[in-house]
Design an enzyme around this catalytic site. Sequence first.
Site, PDB file in Angstrom:
ATOM      1  N   GLY A  46       0.838  -1.196   0.000  1.00 27.29           N
ATOM      2  CA  GLY A  46       0.000   0.000   0.000  1.00 27.29           C
ATOM      3  C   GLY A  46       0.868   1.239   0.000  1.00 27.29           C
ATOM      4  O   GLY A  46       2.023   1.197   0.435  1.00 27.29           O
ATOM      5  N   GLN A  51       3.121  10.044   1.216  1.00 24.55           N
ATOM      6  CA  GLN A  51       4.407   9.348   1.306  1.00 24.55           C
ATOM      7  C   GLN A  51       5.324   9.661   0.126  1.00 24.55           C
ATOM      8  O   GLN A  51       6.521   9.376   0.181  1.00 24.55           O
ATOM      9  CB  GLN A  51       4.203   7.828   1.377  1.00 24.55           C
ATOM     10  CG  GLN A  51       3.535   7.361   2.662  1.00 24.55           C
ATOM     11  CD  GLN A  51       3.365   5.856   2.642  1.00 24.55           C
ATOM     12  OE1 GLN A  51       2.395   5.352   2.114  1.00 24.55           O
ATOM     13  NE2 GLN A  51       4.331   5.143   3.211  1.00 24.55           N
ATOM     14  N   CYS A  94       5.654  -0.161   7.272  1.00 25.35           N
ATOM     15  CA  CYS A  94       5.333   1.004   6.435  1.00 25.35           C
ATOM     16  C   CYS A  94       6.566   1.373   5.633  1.00 25.35           C
ATOM     17  O   CYS A  94       7.679   1.365   6.172  1.00 25.35           O
ATOM     18  CB  CYS A  94       4.935   2.162   7.342  1.00 25.35           C
ATOM     19  SG  CYS A  94       4.507   3.665   6.452  1.00 25.35           S
ATOM     20  N   LEU A  95       6.377   1.696   4.354  1.00 23.27           N
ATOM     21  CA  LEU A  95       7.520   2.062   3.508  1.00 23.27           C
ATOM     22  C   LEU A  95       8.197   3.338   4.024  1.00 23.27           C
ATOM     23  O   LEU A  95       9.354   3.587   3.715  1.00 23.27           O
ATOM     24  CB  LEU A  95       7.066   2.253   2.053  1.00 23.27           C
ATOM     25  CG  LEU A  95       6.579   0.970   1.351  1.00 23.27           C
ATOM     26  CD1 LEU A  95       6.015   1.298  -0.027  1.00 23.27           C
ATOM     27  CD2 LEU A  95       7.713  -0.058   1.234  1.00 23.27           C
ATOM     28  N   HIS A 136      -4.654   1.588   7.326  1.00 21.98           N
ATOM     29  CA  HIS A 136      -3.287   2.103   7.488  1.00 21.98           C
ATOM     30  C   HIS A 136      -3.022   3.222   6.461  1.00 21.98           C
ATOM     31  O   HIS A 136      -2.528   4.288   6.812  1.00 21.98           O
ATOM     32  CB  HIS A 136      -2.294   0.941   7.310  1.00 21.98           C
ATOM     33  CG  HIS A 136      -0.849   1.336   7.269  1.00 21.98           C
ATOM     34  ND1 HIS A 136       0.081   0.879   8.170  1.00 21.98           N
ATOM     35  CD2 HIS A 136      -0.154   2.151   6.411  1.00 21.98           C
ATOM     36  CE1 HIS A 136       1.270   1.399   7.878  1.00 21.98           C
ATOM     37  NE2 HIS A 136       1.149   2.170   6.801  1.00 21.98           N
ATOM     38  N   GLU A 137      -3.396   2.956   5.191  1.00 18.70           N
ATOM     39  CA  GLU A 137      -3.154   3.966   4.140  1.00 18.70           C
ATOM     40  C   GLU A 137      -4.015   5.201   4.365  1.00 18.70           C
ATOM     41  O   GLU A 137      -3.566   6.327   4.153  1.00 18.70           O
ATOM     42  CB  GLU A 137      -3.423   3.386   2.747  1.00 18.70           C
ATOM     43  CG  GLU A 137      -2.540   2.207   2.343  1.00 18.70           C
ATOM     44  CD  GLU A 137      -1.073   2.414   2.656  1.00 18.70           C
ATOM     45  OE1 GLU A 137      -0.578   3.546   2.577  1.00 18.70           O
ATOM     46  OE2 GLU A 137      -0.410   1.413   3.006  1.00 18.70           O
ATOM     47  N   HIS A 140      -2.561   7.704   6.735  1.00 20.70           N
ATOM     48  CA  HIS A 140      -1.530   8.592   6.154  1.00 20.70           C
ATOM     49  C   HIS A 140      -2.150   9.900   5.654  1.00 20.70           C
ATOM     50  O   HIS A 140      -1.499  10.942   5.672  1.00 20.70           O
ATOM     51  CB  HIS A 140      -0.844   7.910   4.965  1.00 20.70           C
ATOM     52  CG  HIS A 140       0.269   6.971   5.344  1.00 20.70           C
ATOM     53  ND1 HIS A 140       1.396   7.369   6.018  1.00 20.70           N
ATOM     54  CD2 HIS A 140       0.435   5.645   5.117  1.00 20.70           C
ATOM     55  CE1 HIS A 140       2.212   6.333   6.187  1.00 20.70           C
ATOM     56  NE2 HIS A 140       1.642   5.262   5.650  1.00 20.70           N
TER      57      HIS A 140
END
Length: 174
Positions: A46, A51, A94-95, A136-137, A140
């Site tokens: 995701g 991000q 998370c990235l 989660h996304e 952000h």
Amino acid sequence: MALLPIITAPDPRLKTVASRVDAVDDDIRRLMDDMLETMYAAPGVGLAAPQVGISKRVIVVDVARTGDAPEPMQMANPEIIEASSERSTVEEGCLSLPEHFAEVKRPERVRIRYLDRENEIRERDMDGFLATCIQHEMDHLDGILFVDHISGLKRGMIMRKLTKLKKQDVKAGA
Ligand code: NI
């Protein structure tokens, strides 16, 4: 399509509330495609526009298992319209917080309303890992990271490590 640089924490751009998209037009579709390509290359399941430094309410997700057919999802202005009272605990990463993981408790099932790639309003019920990933996304988009859901002690530890890593990268000219 193009790969976009992924921002890592700590960074004020990850703590900012993103703006709604007026309509999913060619520019937003290009962003969605670039985000999907960036997510697959990372690799990740995701990615949210903040991000990659774009403060817009756009997310992409694909939770298909390795070897299965891809199931890309691209959404603008996603909203939770229903959430189950049952919650599940899943280990998240998370990235933007590379190599850190923690268990996070969230509603097990959610109903999401969003604009799809064709600018159509859609609703979809989700559960399991997809529900976790979408939530989660969506966090952000409100400047919330998964570490904001865990104890301050563990969050502090992770953020100190990431800050240190960032300083080393700056010194190394990365
Ligand atoms: Ni993330």
